[in-house]
Design a protein around this motif. Structure first.
Motif, PDB file in Angstrom:
ATOM      1  N   SER A  80       0.826  -1.209   0.000  1.00 12.15           N
ATOM      2  CA  SER A  80       0.000   0.000   0.000  1.00 12.15           C
ATOM      3  C   SER A  80       0.860   1.258   0.000  1.00 12.15           C
ATOM      4  CB  SER A  80      -0.927   0.022   1.216  1.00 12.15           C
ATOM      5  OG  SER A  80      -1.823  -1.054   1.144  1.00 12.15           O
ATOM      6  N   LYS A  81       1.902   1.270   0.806  1.00 15.81           N
ATOM      7  CA  LYS A  81       2.801   2.435   0.847  1.00 15.81           C
ATOM      8  C   LYS A  81       3.524   2.611  -0.483  1.00 15.81           C
ATOM      9  CE  LYS A  81       3.342   2.194   5.796  1.00 15.81           C
ATOM     10  NZ  LYS A  81       4.167   1.824   6.914  1.00 15.81           N
ATOM     11  N   TYR A  82       3.958   1.517  -1.070  1.00 16.50           N
ATOM     12  CA  TYR A  82       4.630   1.586  -2.370  1.00 16.50           C
ATOM     13  C   TYR A  82       3.676   2.132  -3.441  1.00 16.50           C
ATOM     14  CZ  TYR A  82       6.596   0.226  -6.817  1.00 16.50           C
ATOM     15  OH  TYR A  82       7.041   0.254  -8.110  1.00 16.50           O
ATOM     16  N   LEU A  83       2.453   1.614  -3.483  1.00 10.43           N
ATOM     17  CA  LEU A  83       1.476   2.080  -4.464  1.00 10.43           C
ATOM     18  C   LEU A  83       1.138   3.554  -4.269  1.00 10.43           C
ATOM     19  CD1 LEU A  83      -0.920  -0.983  -4.660  1.00 10.43           C
ATOM     20  CD2 LEU A  83       0.719  -0.214  -6.390  1.00 10.43           C
ATOM     21  N   ARG A  84       1.023   3.981  -3.027  1.00 11.85           N
ATOM     22  CA  ARG A  84       0.741   5.391  -2.749  1.00 11.85           C
ATOM     23  C   ARG A  84       1.874   6.255  -3.288  1.00 11.85           C
ATOM     24  NH1 ARG A  84       1.384   9.814   0.134  1.00 11.85           N
ATOM     25  NH2 ARG A  84      -0.427  10.893   0.949  1.00 11.85           N
ATOM     26  N   GLU A  85       3.113   5.864  -3.016  1.00  9.67           N
ATOM     27  CA  GLU A  85       4.258   6.631  -3.511  1.00  9.67           C
ATOM     28  C   GLU A  85       4.286   6.678  -5.034  1.00  9.67           C
ATOM     29  OE1 GLU A  85       6.456   8.512  -1.798  1.00  9.67           O
ATOM     30  OE2 GLU A  85       5.173   8.067  -0.074  1.00  9.67           O
ATOM     31  N   ALA A  86       4.012   5.554  -5.683  1.00  6.04           N
ATOM     32  CA  ALA A  86       4.010   5.507  -7.149  1.00  6.04           C
ATOM     33  C   ALA A  86       2.910   6.410  -7.708  1.00  6.04           C
ATOM     34  CB  ALA A  86       3.814   4.069  -7.624  1.00  6.04           C
ATOM     35  N   LEU A  87       1.726   6.371  -7.097  1.00  4.06           N
ATOM     36  CA  LEU A  87       0.629   7.215  -7.568  1.00  4.06           C
ATOM     37  C   LEU A  87       0.904   8.695  -7.308  1.00  4.06           C
ATOM     38  CD1 LEU A  87      -2.375   4.967  -6.543  1.00  4.06           C
ATOM     39  CD2 LEU A  87      -1.557   5.452  -8.866  1.00  4.06           C
ATOM     40  N   ARG A 126       3.848  10.068  -7.367  1.00  7.63           N
ATOM     41  CA  ARG A 126       4.803  10.483  -8.407  1.00  7.63           C
ATOM     42  C   ARG A 126       4.058  10.850  -9.687  1.00  7.63           C
ATOM     43  NH1 ARG A 126       8.066   6.458  -6.234  1.00  7.63           N
ATOM     44  NH2 ARG A 126       7.433   4.931  -7.779  1.00  7.63           N
ATOM     45  N   ARG A 127       3.080  10.030 -10.056  1.00 10.29           N
ATOM     46  CA  ARG A 127       2.289  10.320 -11.259  1.00 10.29           C
ATOM     47  C   ARG A 127       1.450  11.582 -11.075  1.00 10.29           C
ATOM     48  NH1 ARG A 127      -0.040   5.364 -14.518  1.00 10.29           N
ATOM     49  NH2 ARG A 127      -0.470   7.167 -15.798  1.00 10.29           N
ATOM     50  N   PHE A 128       0.865  11.746  -9.905  1.00 11.75           N
ATOM     51  CA  PHE A 128       0.072  12.934  -9.591  1.00 11.75           C
ATOM     52  C   PHE A 128       0.928  14.189  -9.731  1.00 11.75           C
ATOM     53  CE2 PHE A 128      -1.479  15.994  -6.419  1.00 11.75           C
ATOM     54  CZ  PHE A 128      -2.806  16.123  -6.789  1.00 11.75           C
ATOM     55  N   PRO A 162       6.670  19.452  -5.711  1.00 12.39           N
ATOM     56  CA  PRO A 162       5.887  18.228  -5.510  1.00 12.39           C
ATOM     57  C   PRO A 162       5.361  18.124  -4.076  1.00 12.39           C
ATOM     58  CG  PRO A 162       8.115  17.730  -6.289  1.00 12.39           C
ATOM     59  CD  PRO A 162       8.042  19.198  -6.059  1.00 12.39           C
ATOM     60  N   THR A 163       4.340  17.317  -3.910  1.00 15.41           N
ATOM     61  CA  THR A 163       3.767  17.090  -2.585  1.00 15.41           C
ATOM     62  C   THR A 163       3.713  15.591  -2.308  1.00 15.41           C
ATOM     63  OG1 THR A 163       1.876  17.482  -1.133  1.00 15.41           O
ATOM     64  CG2 THR A 163       1.384  17.079  -3.458  1.00 15.41           C
ATOM     65  N   ALA A 164       3.777  15.248  -1.021  1.00 13.79           N
ATOM     66  CA  ALA A 164       3.556  13.858  -0.620  1.00 13.79           C
ATOM     67  C   ALA A 164       2.074  13.654  -0.323  1.00 13.79           C
ATOM     68  CB  ALA A 164       4.395  13.512   0.607  1.00 13.79           C
ATOM     69  N   GLY A 165       1.314  14.762  -0.269  1.00 13.12           N
ATOM     70  CA  GLY A 165      -0.125  14.669  -0.096  1.00 13.12           C
ATOM     71  C   GLY A 165      -0.619  14.728   1.334  1.00 13.12           C
ATOM     72  N   TYR A 166       0.281  14.854   2.300  1.00 15.34           N
ATOM     73  CA  TYR A 166      -0.159  14.949   3.688  1.00 15.34           C
ATOM     74  C   TYR A 166      -0.710  16.342   3.961  1.00 15.34           C
ATOM     75  CZ  TYR A 166       2.117  10.489   3.992  1.00 15.34           C
ATOM     76  OH  TYR A 166       2.468   9.188   3.773  1.00 15.34           O
ATOM     77  N   TYR A 167      -1.487  16.485   5.008  1.00 14.94           N
ATOM     78  CA  TYR A 167      -2.338  17.657   5.208  1.00 14.94           C
ATOM     79  C   TYR A 167      -1.634  19.006   5.001  1.00 14.94           C
ATOM     80  CZ  TYR A 167      -5.698  20.907   7.058  1.00 14.94           C
ATOM     81  OH  TYR A 167      -6.552  21.958   7.186  1.00 14.94           O
ATOM     82  N   THR A 168      -0.624  19.321   5.797  1.00 16.74           N
ATOM     83  CA  THR A 168      -0.012  20.652   5.743  1.00 16.74           C
ATOM     84  C   THR A 168       0.566  20.944   4.370  1.00 16.74           C
ATOM     85  OG1 THR A 168       0.467  20.533   8.103  1.00 16.74           O
ATOM     86  CG2 THR A 168       1.673  22.182   6.831  1.00 16.74           C
ATOM     87  N   ASP A 169       1.363  20.016   3.849  1.00 18.04           N
ATOM     88  CA  ASP A 169       1.951  20.232   2.529  1.00 18.04           C
ATOM     89  C   ASP A 169       0.881  20.163   1.442  1.00 18.04           C
ATOM     90  OD1 ASP A 169       4.270  20.705   0.843  1.00 18.04           O
ATOM     91  OD2 ASP A 169       3.868  18.685   0.096  1.00 18.04           O
ATOM     92  N   GLY A 170      -0.128  19.341   1.647  1.00 16.55           N
ATOM     93  CA  GLY A 170      -1.221  19.262   0.693  1.00 16.55           C
ATOM     94  C   GLY A 170      -1.960  20.586   0.566  1.00 16.55           C
ATOM     95  N   MET A 171      -2.132  21.291   1.685  1.00 15.90           N
ATOM     96  CA  MET A 171      -2.777  22.606   1.657  1.00 15.90           C
ATOM     97  C   MET A 171      -1.921  23.594   0.864  1.00 15.90           C
ATOM     98  SD  MET A 171      -5.589  21.990   3.038  1.00 15.90           S
ATOM     99  CE  MET A 171      -6.315  23.584   3.233  1.00 15.90           C
TER     100      MET A 171
END
Length: 94
Positions: free
Chosen positions: A37-44, A46-48, A61-70
């Motif tokens: 799951s962690k690997y797939l999240r990272e791969a997705l 990267r595509r995002f 780029p963002t990792a998608g977590y709340y603060t950086d996502g905002m």
């Protein structure tokens, strides 16, 4: 405990589902699923990020977590509006 069965009682197979903390430390299958799951999240992600960099070249780029996502949402906001991508399509609501 939850027990689920198949549609036919003659072939019913009971299933036991257990919820436990730190299951990945106790069960190889859970640990493997967590790693996958962690690997797939990272791969997705990267595509995002690659998608958005083609539309907003200077966006970090963002990792998608709340603060950086905002921060990321603020950075892409003008392009996102131009592209007609609404909040519901991009932001998870709980």
């Amino acid at each position: 405990m939850t027990v689920a069965t198949t549609a036919s009682p003659a072939t019913a197979i009971p299933v036991r589902i257990i919820f436990t903390e730190k299951a990945e430390e106790k069960c190889l299958a859970v640990a493997t699923a967590a790693m996958l799951s962690k690997y797939l999240r990272e791969a997705l992600m990267r595509r995002f990020n690659a998608f958005w960099i083609t539309h907003v070249p200077m966006v970090a780029p963002t990792a998608g977590y709340y603060t950086d996502g905002m921060r990321f949402l603020r950075d892409i906001e003008p392009k996102r509006q131009e592209m007609g991508i609404g909040d519901g399509e991009l932001i998870r609501c709980r």
